[in-house]
Scaffold this motif. Structure first.
Motif, PDB file in Angstrom:
ATOM      1  N   LYS A   8       3.399   1.178  -3.290  1.00 23.12           N
ATOM      2  CA  LYS A   8       2.939   0.741  -4.425  1.00 23.12           C
ATOM      3  C   LYS A   8       1.282   1.140  -5.008  1.00 23.12           C
ATOM      4  O   LYS A   8       0.662   1.337  -5.672  1.00 23.12           O
ATOM      5  CB  LYS A   8       3.247  -0.925  -4.863  1.00 23.12           C
ATOM      6  N   HIS A   9       0.932   1.496  -3.730  1.00 27.61           N
ATOM      7  CA  HIS A   9      -0.575   2.049  -3.957  1.00 27.61           C
ATOM      8  C   HIS A   9      -1.302   1.457  -4.648  1.00 27.61           C
ATOM      9  O   HIS A   9      -2.533   1.221  -4.906  1.00 27.61           O
ATOM     10  CB  HIS A   9      -0.835   3.499  -4.184  1.00 27.61           C
ATOM     11  N   ARG A  10      -1.163   0.387  -3.901  1.00 26.46           N
ATOM     12  CA  ARG A  10      -1.905  -1.400  -4.163  1.00 26.46           C
ATOM     13  C   ARG A  10      -2.472  -1.903  -2.642  1.00 26.46           C
ATOM     14  O   ARG A  10      -2.693  -1.540  -1.758  1.00 26.46           O
ATOM     15  CB  ARG A  10      -0.818  -2.274  -4.228  1.00 26.46           C
ATOM     16  N   ASP A  11      -3.113  -2.365  -2.932  1.00 31.83           N
ATOM     17  CA  ASP A  11      -4.708  -3.371  -1.875  1.00 31.83           C
ATOM     18  C   ASP A  11      -4.274  -4.461  -1.845  1.00 31.83           C
ATOM     19  O   ASP A  11      -4.917  -5.317  -1.213  1.00 31.83           O
ATOM     20  CB  ASP A  11      -6.133  -2.863  -2.697  1.00 31.83           C
ATOM     21  N   LYS A  42       6.358   4.333  -6.015  1.00 31.50           N
ATOM     22  CA  LYS A  42       5.221   5.297  -6.244  1.00 31.50           C
ATOM     23  C   LYS A  42       6.089   6.491  -4.685  1.00 31.50           C
ATOM     24  O   LYS A  42       5.774   6.181  -4.229  1.00 31.50           O
ATOM     25  CB  LYS A  42       4.613   5.029  -6.424  1.00 31.50           C
ATOM     26  N   LYS A  68       0.867  -1.149  -0.091  1.00 27.64           N
ATOM     27  CA  LYS A  68      -0.074   0.283  -0.443  1.00 27.64           C
ATOM     28  C   LYS A  68       0.335   1.222   0.028  1.00 27.64           C
ATOM     29  O   LYS A  68       0.809   1.612  -0.760  1.00 27.64           O
ATOM     30  CB  LYS A  68      -0.796  -0.129   1.416  1.00 27.64           C
TER      31      LYS A  68
END
Lengths: 120, 477
Positions: free
Chosen positions: B171-174, B199, B168
């Motif tokens: 990589k701003h992923r869930d 990022k 999170k």
């Protein structure tokens, strides 16, 4: 006098086509042309040329597609194709064109190759 | 004292004394006498600490006061002048009536322990400094990929909050990444390495070389994995730059070869036309030669813009005469390709400060791009390209619109990156990159709207006023 042999020129640059056309006509050939492979097939079927010069790198891959279609067509598969390419050593992996020329073309050599392909 | 007790008293491996209310040493064991010498008639503070007065806080005094056991840590000085750290315990000695008559004081030498403690503290501090200040991103993660600790650079670059999932934050992923080096390390107990793109808080992408190593607990189990990421963005950029130079040479020579071929055709027409006395042919051949010459020139101009930083040479430019000149230049080719070139000019001249060579290249690049977009579009008959400008109070707004092949989302996103060309063999991927650079150097902005199959609209806004001094026509984007 035997009828003139006909050459189909396919290239996406109109001015390239024009220059080649003038040169080949000066040397006793009849010409027809197309600016992409898609139109090339239509002209091929209509004009039934004796030889094709083909720029292999045209948008949307229509040069390579044209070549594949031609070699699959019973009627035209024996028509000699001279591939003109901007990149050195770029050959068609699956088939064998009569000759491959790299831009800028040596015109006299091209003419000699065309004469040979068309049997003098 | 009973002899037997005297023996035990003497044999104990710590310093033992018995003191009266005035802290006078009544009795001491062998270890004490050996270390601190004779005590006859002297007080504790004199012998132990070489002080003229009692210590401010004295455990013996406290025990006399409250009858309780007390404990403290002291530094004492031996007969040889060596300082020892001791932990002191005091116990009351009572008479039959229960009154405290003396206090026994036991001091254990903890110098070695103290020394180890200090060493431990120093190495912890060193470790903390290393962890915090090392120039790479470090985090420690639990088996759930939650960050339990992170170093300063990590926190500052990614805004890391403890307890958040690594994927999170970075990589701003869930969901967990596949593959994940940390997961791999938990599983195999091995050090694993992988390159990733993450990022930062400022939205910029960083290339990192990630190394994950398991941290084992006393029983050898792995409850934590340390993840160390070295920022290799600069390296990547350099690599990109180098490989792009290679690409540039390749694609430019490809383009040049094509244009030379066209020019060769034109020259043939001139020569053969002269031989035949065919002036129409001569003129046509000359026209083709000149035009391929112009295209070679703008190609070379682009290479120059790419290759070196040019200072802007500013002058008053009229958008009207600029666009007129550029349209005149590309119009013959448009006609050749069967494209209708329309001019949509404002009534006003649209004057602004700019570098005329740069701005000309910018407009030619946009127009050539639009012509190509029409040329490669085989699904429509009748293509139009329009070039226009609007004179705004503080800026000039240029617009180049075509109804050519259009771009999909990815192509739009990457349109201005170097060497990205959707035209296959037909494009160097240099034109729009240069256009963007030139616009930015003029303090302007370039905007792009496109729809696949429908066409593309470029909007370039260049402020009328002087750009900031010292800006380059080709500074790094």
């Amino acid at each position: 006098m035997p009828p003139k042999k006909k050459i189909l020129i396919i290239d996406d640059e109109p001015e390239m086509v024009e220059g080649l056309q003038v040169f080949l006509e000066d040397n006793g050939y009849e010409t027809c042309s197309a600016f992409n492979g898609k139109d090339g097939i239509t002209v091929l079927q209509k004009e039934r040329p004796d030889l094709v010069t083909l720029d292999i790198q045209m948008p949307e891959d229509t040069g390579a597609r044209f070549y594949r279609n031609l070699t699959k067509d019973k009627e035209f598969k024996d028509t000699p194709v001279i591939v003109i390419s901007g990149l050195p050593g770029r050959h068609l992996s699956t088939s064998h064109p009569y000759a491959v020329f790299e831009k800028p073309i040596d015109k006299e050599k091209l003419l000699a190759t065309i004469r040979q392909a068309l049997g003098g | 004292m009973d002899d037997r007790y005297r023996q035990y008293f003497d044999a104990l491996p710590c310093f033992l004394t018995v003191q009266d209310r005035n802290l006078k040493i009544l009795s001491a064991n062998r270890a004490f006498r050996k270390a601190f010498g004779e005590h006859e008639g002297r007080c504790c503070y004199q012998v132990y600490k070489h002080l003229p007065e009692p210590c401010e806080v004295c455990p013996v005094e406290r025990t006399f006061r409250d009858g309780q056991l007390h404990q403290s840590e002291e530094v004492v000085t031996t007969l040889e002048g060596r300082e020892l750290a001791v932990v002191v315990y005091t116990t009351p000695i009572r008479d039959d009536a229960g009154n405290i008559t003396a206090v026994m004081e036991m001091s254990a030498d903890i110098t070695e322990i103290k020394h180890l403690q200090n060493q431990h503290k120093a190495s912890r501090e060193l470790y903390r400094l290393l962890f915090e200040e090392v120039p790479c991103y470090i985090s420690i993660q639990d088996p759930d990929m939650r960050i339990v600790r992170a170093n300063r650079l990590h926190r500052e670059t990614f805004g890391t909050a403890y307890g958040c999932h690594c994927y999170k934050v970075l990589k701003h992923r869930d969901e967990e990444c596949v593959p994940c080096v940390v997961r791999e390390s938990f599983k195999t107990g091995q050090v694993t390495q992988r390159e990733e793109v993450v990022k930062a808080l400022d939205g910029r992408e960083r290339y990192v070389l990630v190394t994950a190593a398991p941290i084992r607990d006393e029983s050898g189990g792995i409850q934590r994995v340390i993840e160390m990421s070295a920022d290799i963005t600069c390296l990547r950029q350099l690599q990109d730059k180098l490989s792009s130079v290679g690409l540039l040479v390749g694609s430019i020579s490809h383009d040049l070869k094509g244009l030379l071929n066209i020019m060769d055709g034109g020259i043939y027409m001139v020569n053969s036309g002269i031989g035949k006395g065919d002036m129409t042919r001569v003129n046509r051949g000359w026209e083709i030669s000149l035009r391929s010459m112009a295209r070679i020139r703008s190609l070379v101009q682009n290479i120059l813009y790419y290759a070196k930083d040019r200072e802007l040479v500013l002058e008053k430019i009229s958008a009207r005469s600029l666009l007129t000149e550029v349209c005149d230049q590309v119009e013959p080719r448009a006609r050749e390709l069967g494209i209708d070139l329309q001019r949509r000019f404002d009534q006003e001249p649209g004057e602004f400060d700019g570098d005329i060579t740069a701005v000309r290249s910018l407009m030619i690049n946009l127009l050539e791009n639009s012509l190509d977009a029409c040329r490669v579009d085989l699904n429509k008959k009748g293509h139009q390209v329009s070039a226009g400008f609007t004179d705004l109070p503080d800026a000039v707004r240029f617009e180049v619109v075509d109804n050519g092949i259009g771009m999909d989302r990815e192509t739009v996103d990457r349109a201005f990156s170097l060497f990205y060309s959707s035209k296959g063999a037909g494009g160097t991927g240099l034109g729009l990159f240069i256009a963007d650079k030139i616009t930015k150097a003029h303090g302007g902005a370039i905007d792009l709207h496109s729809e696949p199959g429908k066409g593309t609209r470029f909007v370039v806004r260049i402020p009328k006023g002087l750009p900031q001094p010292g800006m380059n026509a080709c500074s790094e984007a």
